[in-house]
Design a protein around this motif. Structure first.
Motif, PDB file in Angstrom:
ATOM      1  N   THR A  86     115.998  -1.587  57.507  1.00 14.63           N
ATOM      2  CA  THR A  86     115.111  -1.465  56.359  1.00 14.63           C
ATOM      3  C   THR A  86     114.364  -0.142  56.461  1.00 14.63           C
ATOM      4  OG1 THR A  86     113.316  -2.628  57.475  1.00 14.63           O
ATOM      5  CG2 THR A  86     114.754  -3.956  56.080  1.00 14.63           C
ATOM      6  N   GLU A  87     113.976   0.359  55.320  1.00 14.18           N
ATOM      7  CA  GLU A  87     113.128   1.544  55.222  1.00 14.18           C
ATOM      8  C   GLU A  87     111.988   1.193  54.276  1.00 14.18           C
ATOM      9  OE1 GLU A  87     113.203   4.487  56.865  1.00 14.18           O
ATOM     10  OE2 GLU A  87     114.856   3.611  57.989  1.00 14.18           O
ATOM     11  N   HIS A  88     110.827   1.733  54.571  1.00 13.73           N
ATOM     12  CA  HIS A  88     109.643   1.425  53.775  1.00 13.73           C
ATOM     13  C   HIS A  88     109.211   2.671  53.006  1.00 13.73           C
ATOM     14  CE1 HIS A  88     109.394  -2.418  55.824  1.00 13.73           C
ATOM     15  NE2 HIS A  88     109.711  -1.751  56.911  1.00 13.73           N
ATOM     16  N   PHE A  89     109.077   2.527  51.698  1.00 10.54           N
ATOM     17  CA  PHE A  89     108.709   3.640  50.826  1.00 10.54           C
ATOM     18  C   PHE A  89     107.411   3.348  50.078  1.00 10.54           C
ATOM     19  CE2 PHE A  89     113.327   3.994  51.344  1.00 10.54           C
ATOM     20  CZ  PHE A  89     113.392   5.289  51.852  1.00 10.54           C
ATOM     21  N   LYS A  90     106.474   2.750  50.779  1.00 17.48           N
ATOM     22  CA  LYS A  90     105.177   2.460  50.185  1.00 17.48           C
ATOM     23  C   LYS A  90     104.412   3.762  50.002  1.00 17.48           C
ATOM     24  CE  LYS A  90     101.161  -0.470  50.644  1.00 17.48           C
ATOM     25  NZ  LYS A  90     100.458  -1.474  51.403  1.00 17.48           N
ATOM     26  N   VAL A  91     103.708   3.868  48.895  1.00 16.68           N
ATOM     27  CA  VAL A  91     102.922   5.063  48.601  1.00 16.68           C
ATOM     28  C   VAL A  91     101.602   4.976  49.354  1.00 16.68           C
ATOM     29  CG1 VAL A  91     101.791   6.375  46.775  1.00 16.68           C
ATOM     30  CG2 VAL A  91     103.985   5.286  46.337  1.00 16.68           C
ATOM     31  N   GLY A  92     101.230   6.073  50.008  1.00 18.21           N
ATOM     32  CA  GLY A  92      99.958   6.135  50.731  1.00 18.21           C
ATOM     33  C   GLY A  92      98.770   6.202  49.790  1.00 18.21           C
ATOM     34  N   ARG A  93      97.616   5.938  50.328  1.00 15.83           N
ATOM     35  CA  ARG A  93      96.387   5.859  49.552  1.00 15.83           C
ATOM     36  C   ARG A  93      96.101   7.135  48.757  1.00 15.83           C
ATOM     37  NH1 ARG A  93      90.407   4.710  52.043  1.00 15.83           N
ATOM     38  NH2 ARG A  93      89.311   4.745  50.062  1.00 15.83           N
ATOM     39  N   PHE A  94      96.403   8.292  49.336  1.00 18.67           N
ATOM     40  CA  PHE A  94      96.079   9.559  48.682  1.00 18.67           C
ATOM     41  C   PHE A  94      97.321  10.287  48.181  1.00 18.67           C
ATOM     42  CE2 PHE A  94      92.658   8.731  51.747  1.00 18.67           C
ATOM     43  CZ  PHE A  94      91.603   8.599  50.852  1.00 18.67           C
ATOM     44  N   GLU A  95      98.389   9.533  47.898  1.00 20.36           N
ATOM     45  CA  GLU A  95      99.638  10.123  47.418  1.00 20.36           C
ATOM     46  C   GLU A  95      99.875   9.764  45.956  1.00 20.36           C
ATOM     47  OE1 GLU A  95     102.591  10.247  51.208  1.00 20.36           O
ATOM     48  OE2 GLU A  95     102.423   8.324  50.183  1.00 20.36           O
ATOM     49  N   GLY A  96     100.607  10.625  45.284  1.00 28.19           N
ATOM     50  CA  GLY A  96     101.034  10.314  43.930  1.00 28.19           C
ATOM     51  C   GLY A  96     102.207   9.339  43.973  1.00 28.19           C
ATOM     52  N   GLY A  97     102.437   8.662  42.864  1.00 29.55           N
ATOM     53  CA  GLY A  97     103.492   7.650  42.795  1.00 29.55           C
ATOM     54  C   GLY A  97     104.892   8.182  43.018  1.00 29.55           C
ATOM     55  N   GLY A  98     105.107   9.474  42.772  1.00 31.24           N
ATOM     56  CA  GLY A  98     106.434  10.051  42.953  1.00 31.24           C
ATOM     57  C   GLY A  98     106.829  10.286  44.393  1.00 31.24           C
ATOM     58  N   MET A  99     105.868  10.180  45.313  1.00 29.76           N
ATOM     59  CA  MET A  99     106.173  10.462  46.724  1.00 29.76           C
ATOM     60  C   MET A  99     107.217   9.494  47.294  1.00 29.76           C
ATOM     61  SD  MET A  99     104.802  13.223  47.544  1.00 29.76           S
ATOM     62  CE  MET A  99     105.198  13.171  49.278  1.00 29.76           C
ATOM     63  N   ARG A 100     107.183   8.238  46.861  1.00 30.98           N
ATOM     64  CA  ARG A 100     108.170   7.277  47.382  1.00 30.98           C
ATOM     65  C   ARG A 100     109.587   7.732  47.041  1.00 30.98           C
ATOM     66  NH1 ARG A 100     106.626   1.972  45.937  1.00 30.98           N
ATOM     67  NH2 ARG A 100     104.882   2.663  44.705  1.00 30.98           N
ATOM     68  N   TYR A 101     109.759   8.309  45.853  1.00 30.75           N
ATOM     69  CA  TYR A 101     111.084   8.735  45.415  1.00 30.75           C
ATOM     70  C   TYR A 101     111.527  10.005  46.142  1.00 30.75           C
ATOM     71  CZ  TYR A 101     109.699   5.351  41.959  1.00 30.75           C
ATOM     72  OH  TYR A 101     109.234   4.206  41.356  1.00 30.75           O
ATOM     73  N   LEU A 102     110.580  10.907  46.399  1.00 29.87           N
ATOM     74  CA  LEU A 102     110.918  12.097  47.181  1.00 29.87           C
ATOM     75  C   LEU A 102     111.354  11.707  48.595  1.00 29.87           C
ATOM     76  CD1 LEU A 102     108.090  14.542  46.074  1.00 29.87           C
ATOM     77  CD2 LEU A 102     110.500  14.569  45.394  1.00 29.87           C
ATOM     78  N   ARG A 103     110.640  10.756  49.203  1.00 30.71           N
ATOM     79  CA  ARG A 103     111.026  10.285  50.544  1.00 30.71           C
ATOM     80  C   ARG A 103     112.373   9.568  50.514  1.00 30.71           C
ATOM     81  NH1 ARG A 103     105.442   9.441  51.107  1.00 30.71           N
ATOM     82  NH2 ARG A 103     105.579   7.244  50.624  1.00 30.71           N
TER      83      ARG A 103
END
Length: 174
Positions: free
Chosen positions: A48-65
């Motif tokens: 499994t991989e986790h792509f949860k967005v961090g508190r100070f991140e924009g919503g697009g960060m999960r997709y970039l990761r």
């Protein structure tokens, strides 16, 4: 490849073709907690991989990761012969639908960019293949993966493993 190998269960399953020259197949259960499985060098690997967005991140960060993770997968294993993903048609909520749609958009664009064939497989098809019931619950999917000789961390990994086994069975019939 740290991200891919971190949760990898590399013991071969009796149901997975052990031909070291068999094409690389990738199976994904898309979501914030992404389940993945692949046939690599004749062995089944999963995690499994986790792509949860961090508190100070924009919503697009999960997709970039996620795209970075796909690129790492390519560097680790090479070009997939086919990439399969769990095709979800109903979501529990609007947020889940948006997240899934974002992952799907990134995945299909990545496959198109790299010339990787991809196919969505309906959830009911995967569940019926794994358990005999198209509406099997999470526990039944985990048990099915265990019967194949795997030790899934959660239902996301179990779903990806079931999809991988479905794809290998489909390939064997072709």
């Amino acid at each position: 490849m740290t991200a891919l190998a971190s949760n990898a269960a590399t013991s071969p399953s009796p149901q997975v073709a052990l031909d070291a020259h068999a094409p690389l197949i990738v199976a994904l259960d898309l979501g914030t907690t992404l389940g993945w499985a692949l046939r690599f060098s004749g062995q089944a690997m999963s995690g499994t991989e986790h792509f949860k967005v961090g508190r100070f991140e924009g919503g697009g960060m999960r997709y970039l990761r996620f795209v970075r993770w796909l690129d790492e997968l390519w560097r680790f294993a090479g070009r997939p012969s086919t990439l399969y993903f769990e095709e979800v048609r109903r979501h529990r909520g609007v947020d889940a639908a948006h997240v899934y749609g974002g992952f799907l958009a990134q995945l299909t664009a990545w496959c198109e960019r790299h010339g990787v064939p991809y196919q969505g497989v309906p959830v009911g098809t995967i569940k019926k293949f794994a358990t005999g019931k198209g509406n099997a619950d999470k526990a039944a999917m985990i048990e099915a993966a265990k019967r194949w000789g795997h030790r899934p961390e959660d239902d996301n990994e179990a779903d990806a493993l079931a999809l991988l086994h479905w794809a290998i069975a489909k390939e064997a019939k072709a």
